[in-house]
Scaffold this motif. Structure first.
Motif, PDB file in Angstrom:
ATOM      1  N   GLY A  10      -5.291   1.405  -0.618  1.00 16.53           N
ATOM      2  CA  GLY A  10      -6.559   2.108  -0.740  1.00 16.53           C
ATOM      3  C   GLY A  10      -6.361   3.575  -1.031  1.00 16.53           C
ATOM      4  O   GLY A  10      -5.259   4.016  -1.386  1.00 16.53           O
ATOM      5  N   LEU A  11      -7.442   4.321  -0.877  1.00 13.18           N
ATOM      6  CA  LEU A  11      -7.448   5.759  -1.107  1.00 13.18           C
ATOM      7  C   LEU A  11      -7.498   6.481   0.227  1.00 13.18           C
ATOM      8  O   LEU A  11      -8.329   6.157   1.089  1.00 13.18           O
ATOM      9  N   VAL A  12      -6.615   7.460   0.401  1.00 10.30           N
ATOM     10  CA  VAL A  12      -6.562   8.212   1.649  1.00 10.30           C
ATOM     11  C   VAL A  12      -6.212   9.654   1.335  1.00 10.30           C
ATOM     12  O   VAL A  12      -5.555   9.938   0.327  1.00 10.30           O
ATOM     13  N   GLN A  13      -6.651  10.553   2.193  1.00 12.77           N
ATOM     14  CA  GLN A  13      -6.316  11.963   2.007  1.00 12.77           C
ATOM     15  C   GLN A  13      -4.904  12.251   2.501  1.00 12.77           C
ATOM     16  O   GLN A  13      -4.377  11.530   3.376  1.00 12.77           O
ATOM     17  N   ALA A  14      -4.311  13.287   1.970  1.00 15.80           N
ATOM     18  CA  ALA A  14      -2.984  13.700   2.422  1.00 15.80           C
ATOM     19  C   ALA A  14      -2.996  13.917   3.934  1.00 15.80           C
ATOM     20  O   ALA A  14      -3.949  14.490   4.481  1.00 15.80           O
ATOM     21  N   GLY A  15      -1.944  13.442   4.578  1.00 14.77           N
ATOM     22  CA  GLY A  15      -1.858  13.530   6.023  1.00 14.77           C
ATOM     23  C   GLY A  15      -2.404  12.308   6.738  1.00 14.77           C
ATOM     24  O   GLY A  15      -2.199  12.149   7.944  1.00 14.77           O
ATOM     25  N   GLY A  16      -3.084  11.446   6.004  1.00 13.51           N
ATOM     26  CA  GLY A  16      -3.671  10.253   6.591  1.00 13.51           C
ATOM     27  C   GLY A  16      -2.684   9.109   6.709  1.00 13.51           C
ATOM     28  O   GLY A  16      -1.486   9.262   6.437  1.00 13.51           O
ATOM     29  N   SER A  17      -3.218   7.951   7.116  1.00 16.14           N
ATOM     30  CA  SER A  17      -2.381   6.769   7.358  1.00 16.14           C
ATOM     31  C   SER A  17      -2.983   5.533   6.696  1.00 16.14           C
ATOM     32  O   SER A  17      -4.210   5.445   6.514  1.00 16.14           O
ATOM     33  N   LEU A  18      -2.120   4.606   6.367  1.00 19.61           N
ATOM     34  CA  LEU A  18      -2.518   3.286   5.885  1.00 19.61           C
ATOM     35  C   LEU A  18      -1.510   2.283   6.418  1.00 19.61           C
ATOM     36  O   LEU A  18      -0.344   2.627   6.665  1.00 19.61           O
ATOM     37  N   ARG A  19      -1.952   1.023   6.571  1.00 24.46           N
ATOM     38  CA  ARG A  19      -1.030  -0.041   6.919  1.00 24.46           C
ATOM     39  C   ARG A  19      -1.131  -1.145   5.881  1.00 24.46           C
ATOM     40  O   ARG A  19      -2.203  -1.715   5.664  1.00 24.46           O
ATOM     41  N   LEU A  20       0.000  -1.441   5.270  1.00 28.02           N
ATOM     42  CA  LEU A  20       0.082  -2.538   4.312  1.00 28.02           C
ATOM     43  C   LEU A  20       0.569  -3.798   5.020  1.00 28.02           C
ATOM     44  O   LEU A  20       1.374  -3.723   5.943  1.00 28.02           O
ATOM     45  N   SER A  21       0.062  -4.936   4.553  1.00 28.53           N
ATOM     46  CA  SER A  21       0.494  -6.226   5.081  1.00 28.53           C
ATOM     47  C   SER A  21       0.998  -7.088   3.932  1.00 28.53           C
ATOM     48  O   SER A  21       0.498  -6.995   2.804  1.00 28.53           O
ATOM     49  N   CYS A  22       1.966  -7.936   4.241  1.00 28.29           N
ATOM     50  CA  CYS A  22       2.500  -8.876   3.267  1.00 28.29           C
ATOM     51  C   CYS A  22       2.669 -10.220   3.954  1.00 28.29           C
ATOM     52  O   CYS A  22       3.456 -10.333   4.904  1.00 28.29           O
ATOM     53  N   VAL A  23       1.926 -11.205   3.484  1.00 29.98           N
ATOM     54  CA  VAL A  23       2.012 -12.552   4.047  1.00 29.98           C
ATOM     55  C   VAL A  23       2.871 -13.413   3.138  1.00 29.98           C
ATOM     56  O   VAL A  23       2.620 -13.501   1.926  1.00 29.98           O
ATOM     57  N   ALA A  24       3.877 -14.026   3.725  1.00 30.68           N
ATOM     58  CA  ALA A  24       4.790 -14.883   2.981  1.00 30.68           C
ATOM     59  C   ALA A  24       4.465 -16.352   3.236  1.00 30.68           C
ATOM     60  O   ALA A  24       4.130 -16.737   4.359  1.00 30.68           O
ATOM     61  N   SER A  25       4.586 -17.162   2.184  1.00 33.01           N
ATOM     62  CA  SER A  25       4.371 -18.600   2.317  1.00 33.01           C
ATOM     63  C   SER A  25       5.334 -19.340   1.400  1.00 33.01           C
ATOM     64  O   SER A  25       5.978 -18.733   0.544  1.00 33.01           O
ATOM     65  N   GLY A  26       5.404 -20.640   1.580  1.00 34.83           N
ATOM     66  CA  GLY A  26       6.318 -21.444   0.774  1.00 34.83           C
ATOM     67  C   GLY A  26       7.660 -21.582   1.471  1.00 34.83           C
ATOM     68  O   GLY A  26       7.734 -21.730   2.680  1.00 34.83           O
ATOM     69  N   ARG A  27       8.737 -21.521   0.720  1.00 31.91           N
ATOM     70  CA  ARG A  27      10.090 -21.728   1.240  1.00 31.91           C
ATOM     71  C   ARG A  27      10.637 -20.454   1.873  1.00 31.91           C
ATOM     72  O   ARG A  27      11.673 -19.903   1.468  1.00 31.91           O
ATOM     73  N   THR A  28       9.944 -19.991   2.904  1.00 36.19           N
ATOM     74  CA  THR A  28      10.324 -18.720   3.535  1.00 36.19           C
ATOM     75  C   THR A  28      11.694 -18.789   4.190  1.00 36.19           C
ATOM     76  O   THR A  28      12.337 -17.765   4.407  1.00 36.19           O
ATOM     77  N   PHE A  29      12.164 -19.994   4.496  1.00 35.28           N
ATOM     78  CA  PHE A  29      13.498 -20.132   5.094  1.00 35.28           C
ATOM     79  C   PHE A  29      14.595 -19.729   4.113  1.00 35.28           C
ATOM     80  O   PHE A  29      15.743 -19.511   4.503  1.00 35.28           O
ATOM     81  N   SER A  30      14.248 -19.637   2.818  1.00 32.47           N
ATOM     82  CA  SER A  30      15.256 -19.313   1.808  1.00 32.47           C
ATOM     83  C   SER A  30      15.482 -17.803   1.665  1.00 32.47           C
ATOM     84  O   SER A  30      16.377 -17.384   0.930  1.00 32.47           O
ATOM     85  N   VAL A  31      14.691 -17.006   2.358  1.00 39.08           N
ATOM     86  CA  VAL A  31      14.868 -15.557   2.302  1.00 39.08           C
ATOM     87  C   VAL A  31      15.094 -15.030   3.709  1.00 39.08           C
ATOM     88  O   VAL A  31      14.534 -15.548   4.682  1.00 39.08           O
ATOM     89  N   ARG A  32      15.944 -14.026   3.816  1.00 36.63           N
ATOM     90  CA  ARG A  32      16.262 -13.462   5.119  1.00 36.63           C
ATOM     91  C   ARG A  32      15.755 -12.027   5.293  1.00 36.63           C
ATOM     92  O   ARG A  32      15.722 -11.520   6.407  1.00 36.63           O
ATOM     93  N   ALA A  33      15.396 -11.395   4.210  1.00 38.11           N
ATOM     94  CA  ALA A  33      14.910 -10.020   4.290  1.00 38.11           C
ATOM     95  C   ALA A  33      13.648  -9.877   3.448  1.00 38.11           C
ATOM     96  O   ALA A  33      13.516 -10.477   2.381  1.00 38.11           O
ATOM     97  N   VAL A  34      12.742  -9.077   3.963  1.00 38.88           N
ATOM     98  CA  VAL A  34      11.502  -8.777   3.254  1.00 38.88           C
ATOM     99  C   VAL A  34      11.313  -7.265   3.272  1.00 38.88           C
ATOM    100  O   VAL A  34      11.651  -6.615   4.275  1.00 38.88           O
TER     101      VAL A  34
END
Length: 126
Positions: A10-34
């Protein structure tokens, strides 16, 4: 295959905060790092932060160290990027990425990434 879906940009002013999320699905056992990469207009995609699913390993780019925190919730197959003290130079499209590498530090190279999300825009105004 592993599918990655980002949200939270999103849009935020300097000094502000945001939290990003990433949802993984499928063959997640095949990856060890995100992790997260970002790409600003006219610039190459660059590494931001990464974490292993076990939580034993995290790694940050120098430009975000001390301001950004990466974490994960294994029960939800979700990785978060808490971004504080945002600066205009943090403006970019942020991409979630997944890799089979064993440590977060090994994920700093684009070539180590097997899966990408579609990206979410982060804009920091001055």
């Amino acid at each position: 295959q592993v599918q990655l879906v980002e949200s939270g940009g999103g849009l935020v002013q300097a000094g502000g905060s945001l939290r990003l999320s990433c949802v993984a699905s499928g063959r997640t056992f095949s990856v060890r790092a995100v992790g997260w990469f970002r790409q600003a207009p006219g610039k190459e995609r660059e590494f931001v932060a990464a974490i292993t699913w076990s939580g034993s390993s995290t790694y940050y780019a120098d430009s975000v160290k001390g301001r950004f925190t990466i974490s994960r919730d294994n029960a939800k197959n979700t990785v978060y990027l808490q971004m504080n003290s945002l600066k205009p130079e943090d403006t970019a499209v942020y991409y979630c990425a997944a890799s089979p590498v064993a440590t977060a530090q090994d994920m700093t190279s684009l070539h180590r990434v097997n899966y990408w999300g579609q990206g979410t825009q982060v804009t920091v105004s001055s």
